[in-house]
Motif scaffolding. Structure first.
Motif, short mmCIF file in Angstrom:
data_model
loop_
_atom_site.label_atom_id
_atom_site.label_comp_id
_atom_site.label_asym_id
_atom_site.label_seq_id
_atom_site.Cartn_x
_atom_site.Cartn_y
_atom_site.Cartn_z
N GLY A 106 -5.19 6.99 0.95
CA GLY A 106 -4.67 5.66 1.24
C GLY A 106 -5.06 4.68 0.15
O GLY A 106 -6.21 4.62 -0.26
N LEU A 107 -4.07 3.91 -0.33
CA LEU A 107 -4.31 2.93 -1.40
C LEU A 107 -3.77 1.58 -0.95
O LEU A 107 -2.71 1.49 -0.33
CB LEU A 107 -3.59 3.35 -2.69
N ILE A 108 -4.51 0.52 -1.28
CA ILE A 108 -4.10 -0.84 -0.92
C ILE A 108 -4.26 -1.77 -2.12
O ILE A 108 -5.23 -1.67 -2.88
CB ILE A 108 -4.94 -1.38 0.26
N LEU A 139 -10.16 17.30 -6.73
CA LEU A 139 -9.73 16.68 -7.98
C LEU A 139 -10.52 15.40 -8.19
O LEU A 139 -10.65 14.59 -7.27
CB LEU A 139 -8.23 16.34 -7.93
N ALA A 140 -11.05 15.20 -9.37
CA ALA A 140 -11.79 13.97 -9.66
C ALA A 140 -10.85 12.78 -9.62
O ALA A 140 -9.80 12.79 -10.27
CB ALA A 140 -12.46 14.07 -11.03
N LEU A 141 -11.20 11.75 -8.83
CA LEU A 141 -10.33 10.58 -8.71
C LEU A 141 -11.15 9.36 -8.35
O LEU A 141 -11.92 9.37 -7.39
CB LEU A 141 -9.26 10.80 -7.64
N THR A 142 -10.99 8.29 -9.14
CA THR A 142 -11.65 7.03 -8.87
C THR A 142 -10.62 5.91 -8.93
O THR A 142 -9.50 6.10 -9.41
CB THR A 142 -12.76 6.73 -9.89
N GLY A 202 0.81 -1.21 0.00
CA GLY A 202 0.00 0.00 0.00
C GLY A 202 0.84 1.25 0.00
O GLY A 202 2.07 1.21 0.07
N CYS A 203 0.15 2.38 -0.09
CA CYS A 203 0.83 3.66 0.01
C CYS A 203 -0.13 4.72 0.55
O CYS A 203 -1.35 4.58 0.47
CB CYS A 203 1.42 4.11 -1.33
N VAL A 219 -8.86 3.74 0.19
CA VAL A 219 -9.41 3.57 1.54
C VAL A 219 -9.50 4.88 2.32
O VAL A 219 -10.05 4.90 3.43
CB VAL A 219 -8.58 2.53 2.34
N SER A 220 -8.99 5.97 1.76
CA SER A 220 -9.13 7.27 2.42
C SER A 220 -8.79 8.37 1.45
O SER A 220 -8.18 8.15 0.41
CB SER A 220 -8.21 7.36 3.65
#
Length: 360
Positions: free
Chosen positions: A82-84, A34-37, A24-25, A68-69
């Motif tokens: 947060g990315l996993i 900012l648009a983000l998916t 993760g990071c 995740v956040s």
């Protein structure tokens, strides 16, 4: 431990091991709204994902990212993102026979000496598995920088076989498994790597990353120059042993006249450059030209040929590294290099806006 974060204003920290349950990071400094998916990030991860050709490791990882956040109702909130990614296809048993041996050209010895403990499963923290999170961070960085900035990478050399620059075609990069801009050279690489793969050996590679549309003035002289940040970013990638900007080491054989990127008045009254030996950076600041970075990746250290080593008890022995490995790890370094370019430009874009108010 320190050393797991990159950047200042746009900063990401990665965590996880090759054979752990997940990697993760955390990304901080992303502006709000900012648009983000997850799909925005997944597109870039899919380009790096292993197992897409017989010339890369056959580890089958979907690399499905989860946010995740830091994102709410499809936009960034300004808080840490947060990315996993879950690890799905570990084969730790492939490494049980080397648990007490040091693999030459790997970080086994240095990690054990520094920390007194070593995760031998695929290299643990030192594994290139970590680079998936760099690519994820790079996807977010692309949202931070202007859409006018285009970042593209290509593999320009494998072993002693380099591309023919007169045949360079960016469209070809997406048509072969090597990110090669030269169709004829890509066909030659296929023959070469098939032979290398069958012999259980490996080759090194050179990657070129180009960023177009970068505004003038990004960078923070004198101790945080843009080219210095880029060199640091690329050198931090696993297996990278050298970086050059623009003409790089070739300038040693040039005269001052040959190296000078001469300037003339453009139609809009601003200068235009007649060449780009500087690689788009002067005095640590972007010139508005293409930023050109090249880095060299060593041959994959895990090979099926027996090599001499020592074990943790100090005895001479030999080792054969089993498992699923790339005959040329440089192939999958192309999306990673693009991501690190994006992260550097995002970091300096945010810092530039904070200092002078805009990136123009």
């Amino acid at each position: 431990m320190p050393g797991n974060s990159f950047g200042q204003a746009f900063r990401f920290t990665t965590w996880g091991e090759s054979h752990g349950p997940e990697i993760g990071c955390v990304i901080d400094g992303v502006p709000p709204r900012l648009a983000l998916t997850e799909a925005d990030i997944q597109y870039w991860l899919d380009r790096r994902r292993p197992g897409q050709s017989r010339f890369t490791t056959q580890r089958r990882e979907p690399d499905a990212v989860k946010i995740v956040s830091g994102v709410f109702e499809g936009v960034t909130t300004g808080t840490p993102i947060g990315l996993i990614i879950e690890n799905k296809d570990q084969r730790s048993r492939d490494y049980s026979e080397i648990s007490e041996k040091f693999r030459p050209a790997h970080a086994d010895y240095t990690y054990l000496e520094k920390y007194g403990v070593r995760d031998y499963r695929g290299g643990g923290r030192s594994s290139a598995r970590e680079t998936a999170m760099r690519v994820a961070a790079g996807a977010v960085a692309r949202k931070v920088i202007s859409d006018e900035i285009k970042i593209r990478g290509a593999l320009i050399q494998i072993g002693d076989q380099a591309v023919n620059r007169s045949e360079w075609d960016w469209a070809e990069v997406e048509r072969n498994p090597f990110w090669c801009p030269d169709r004829k050279t890509a066909a030659e690489w296929e023959i070469t790597l098939e032979s290398v793969r069958k012999e259980g050996l490996s080759l090194g590679a050179v990657i070129e990353i180009i960023a177009s549309g970068v505004p003038v003035g990004l960078g923070e002289p004198v101790y945080d120059k843009l080219d210095g940040a880029l060199a640091s970013a690329m050198m931090s990638i696993n297996a990278v042993k050298g970086v050059e900007i623009g003409a790089g080491f070739a300038v040693a054989s040039m005269t001052g006249e040959e190296n000078a990127d001469e300037m003339r008045r453009g139609e809009n009254g601003k200068p235009i450059f007649l060449s780009n030996n500087a690689g788009g950076i002067l005095g640590g600041l972007s010139t508005g030209q293409d930023i050109v970075v090249r880095f060299v990746v060593k041959p994959t250290s895990s090979i099926l040929k027996p090599v001499r080593t020592v074990d943790i008890h100090g005895h001479d022995t030999e080792i054969v590294t089993k498992g699923r490995h790339d005959p040329c790890v440089g192939i999958r370094a192309v999306p990673v290099g693009e991501a690190m370019m994006a992260c550097v430009l995002a970091d300096h874009t945010v810092r530039h806006r904070g200092q002078v108010g805009s990136s123009e």
